[in-house]
Design an enzyme around this catalytic site. Structure first.
Site, PDB file in Angstrom:
ATOM      1  N   GLY A 224       0.784  -1.240   0.000  1.00 47.25           N
ATOM      2  CA  GLY A 224       0.000   0.000   0.000  1.00 47.25           C
ATOM      3  C   GLY A 224       0.810   1.280   0.000  1.00 47.25           C
ATOM      4  N   SER A 225       2.080   1.222  -0.400  1.00 45.84           N
ATOM      5  CA  SER A 225       2.860   2.470  -0.349  1.00 45.84           C
ATOM      6  C   SER A 225       2.390   3.470  -1.401  1.00 45.84           C
ATOM      7  CB  SER A 225       4.362   2.191  -0.475  1.00 45.84           C
ATOM      8  OG  SER A 225       4.707   1.871  -1.801  1.00 45.84           O
ATOM      9  N   ASN A 226       1.967   2.986  -2.566  1.00 41.43           N
ATOM     10  CA  ASN A 226       1.431   3.920  -3.564  1.00 41.43           C
ATOM     11  C   ASN A 226       0.091   4.499  -3.113  1.00 41.43           C
ATOM     12  OD1 ASN A 226       3.029   4.275  -6.185  1.00 41.43           O
ATOM     13  ND2 ASN A 226       3.217   2.077  -5.793  1.00 41.43           N
TER      14      ASN A 226
ATOM     15  N   ILE B 136      -6.615  -9.321 -12.377  1.00 37.29           N
ATOM     16  CA  ILE B 136      -7.110  -8.685 -13.595  1.00 37.29           C
ATOM     17  C   ILE B 136      -8.548  -8.260 -13.320  1.00 37.29           C
ATOM     18  CG2 ILE B 136      -7.672  -9.074 -16.033  1.00 37.29           C
ATOM     19  CD1 ILE B 136      -4.863  -9.680 -16.056  1.00 37.29           C
TER      20      ILE B 136
ATOM     21  N   HIS C 125       2.864   0.461 -13.027  1.00 35.89           N
ATOM     22  CA  HIS C 125       3.590  -0.794 -13.257  1.00 35.89           C
ATOM     23  C   HIS C 125       5.087  -0.515 -13.161  1.00 35.89           C
ATOM     24  CE1 HIS C 125       4.332  -4.791 -14.729  1.00 35.89           C
ATOM     25  NE2 HIS C 125       5.244  -4.287 -15.536  1.00 35.89           N
TER      26      HIS C 125
END
Ligand code: GRF
Length: 218
Positions: free
Chosen positions: A15-17, A91, A108
Site C-alpha cells: 500500500g505504499s502507492n 485482472i 507498473h
C-alpha cells in the site's frame, strides 16, 4: 482540499502507492480503498490515513466471479471519477472495465511495453537493460497493455541488485502516480476511448519533472 474529483484506490499488499496518493491529495480526493487481501499492510495505511477501506477476500465468496461482482458493487457505490490500481494483484473483470471505461489507471514497475507482469526488476537486470523505471497507464482487458500515460526512468547502475533497483523505481512511482492523477483531475490530461491526450502545459510540466509523457497532444 478539493472534494470534487473522487479517487478510489485498489490494492492487495503493502500500500505504499496508496499511502502516497493519499499524501498528495489536493487536486483530487481519495474517497476510499478496496482490498482483496485481509493481511495487506495497506489496510493499516488506510486506518492511519483515516480513509475507509473495504476488504473483499476471495475466501469470503464461493466463486471468483462473485468476489469480482462485490468489488464492482462497492466501486460503483464509491462514485469515483477515477480508479487507481496500486499493486492490485488481479485482472479486473470485463464488467468493471465497462462500468469505468477510460477511468482506470495502473502503475507498473517497468518501462512498458517492456516487462509486463511480475518480477520486472530481475527481468530488466537479466536482459542487461541500461534504463528501467515505471509506467502509469490506462487499464484495458490485457495484462499491463493499456495506453501508457507517462513514465519515470531509472538508470541501471552496473552491478546493481534487483532489490536496490526496486527501491529506486518505487521512489519514482511515488513521484509519478500523484502527478498523473492530479493532471487528470485538473483536466490537463484526458483519456478518451482508451487514448491519452495532454495539454502543452502538462507536457512541459512532465518534462520539467523528468517524466516521459507517452500520449498525444491536446
Ligand atoms: C508497485 O511496485 C507497483 O508498481 C506494482 O505493485 C507494487 C505495489 O507496491 N503494481 P505498493 O503496494 O504500492 O507499495
Amino acid at each position: 482540499m478539493a472534494d470534487n474529483f473522487r479517487v478510489l484506490v485498489l490494492f492487495s499488499g503493502r500500500g505504499s502507492n496508496f499511502e502516497n496518493l493519499a499524501r498528495h491529495q489536493g487536486a483530487y480526493q481519495v474517497v476510499g480503498a478496496l482490498c482483496d487481501n485481509p493481511l495487506a499492510e495497506g489496510i493499516n495505511v488506510a486506518q492511519r490515513a483515516g480513509i475507509s477501506v473495504a476488504c473483499v477476500p476471495r475466501s469470503d465468496y464461493p466463486t471468483r466471479a462473485l468476489q469480482k461482482q462485490e468489488i464492482l458493487r462497492l466501486a460503483i457505490g464509491a462514485k469515483p471519477d477515477l480508479i487507481c490500481l496500486a499493486g492490485f494483484m488481479q485482472i479486473v473483470a470485463p464488467e468493471f472495465l465497462s462500468a469505468f471505461s477510460d477511468r482506470i489507471l495502473n502503475i507498473h514497475p517497468s518501462l512498458l511495453p517492456k516487462f509486463p507482469g511480475l518480477d520486472t526488476h530481475a527481468r530488466a537486470l537479466a536482459a542487461g537493460e541500461s534504463m528501467h523505471g515505471c509506467t502509469v497507464h490506462v487499464v484495458d482487458a490485457g495484462l499491463d497493455t493499456g495506453a501508457p500515460i507517462a513514465q519515470a526512468e531509472v538508470p541501471v547502475a552496473p552491478g546493481t541488485s534487483a532489490e536496490l533497483l526496486a527501491t529506486q523505481v518505487l521512489q519514482q512511482e511515488h513521484r509519478l502516480y500523484p502527478w498523473v492523477v492530479s493532471q487528470i483531475a485538473c483536466g490537463q490530461i484526458k483519456i478518451r476511448l482508451g487514448k491519452v491526450q495532454a495539454t502543452a502545459q502538462a507536457r512541459s510540466e512532465a518534462e520539467s519533472y523528468g517524466f516521459v509523457y507517452r500520449g498525444e497532444s491536446l
